[in-house]
Design an enzyme around this catalytic site. Structure first.
Site, PDB file in Angstrom:
ATOM      1  N   HIS A  15       0.848  -1.184   0.000  1.00  0.00           N
ATOM      2  CA  HIS A  15       0.000   0.000   0.000  1.00  0.00           C
ATOM      3  C   HIS A  15       0.884   1.234   0.000  1.00  0.00           C
ATOM      4  CE1 HIS A  15      -3.602  -2.320   0.626  1.00  0.00           C
ATOM      5  NE2 HIS A  15      -2.934  -3.024   1.513  1.00  0.00           N
ATOM      6  N   ALA A  16       0.367   2.324  -0.505  1.00  0.00           N
ATOM      7  CA  ALA A  16       1.025   3.634  -0.482  1.00  0.00           C
ATOM      8  C   ALA A  16       2.456   3.582  -0.999  1.00  0.00           C
ATOM      9  CB  ALA A  16       0.935   4.244   0.906  1.00  0.00           C
TER      10      ALA A  16
END
Length: 89
Positions: A15-16
């Site tokens: 994620h991210a």
């Protein structure tokens, strides 16, 4: 077709920031690469949306596949990246 498995090491999963770094690395490879979570379909590893949709958290084992000249080297580099805690850097 070359295939490798990698265990997600980043504490936040894919994620991210870890996903962004991974997508950048995929786009630098000379071959198309797919990624799949257990029981899931092969997705474009160069797509941030595909990675976010995987739901791959820390400890998830994913499968990477690539075909063509340089596929083995590309997958080796990408596995090393996934098995590094990208949140800690």
């Amino acid at each position: 077709m070359a295939e490798r498995q990698a265990t997600i090491a980043s504490s936040s999963g894919l994620h991210a920031r870890p996903a962004k770094l991974f997508v950048q690395a995929v786009k630098e490879q000379s071959v198309p690469v797919t990624i799949a979570a257990p029981g899931g379909p092969d997705l474009n590893a160069g797509s941030i949306l595909s990675l976010m949709g995987l739901g791959a958290s820390n400890g998830t084992v994913v499968t990477l596949k690539a075909e063509g000249e340089g596929a083995d080297e590309a997958l080796d580099a990408l596995v090393a990246l996934l098995e590094t805690d990208l949140d800690a850097e």
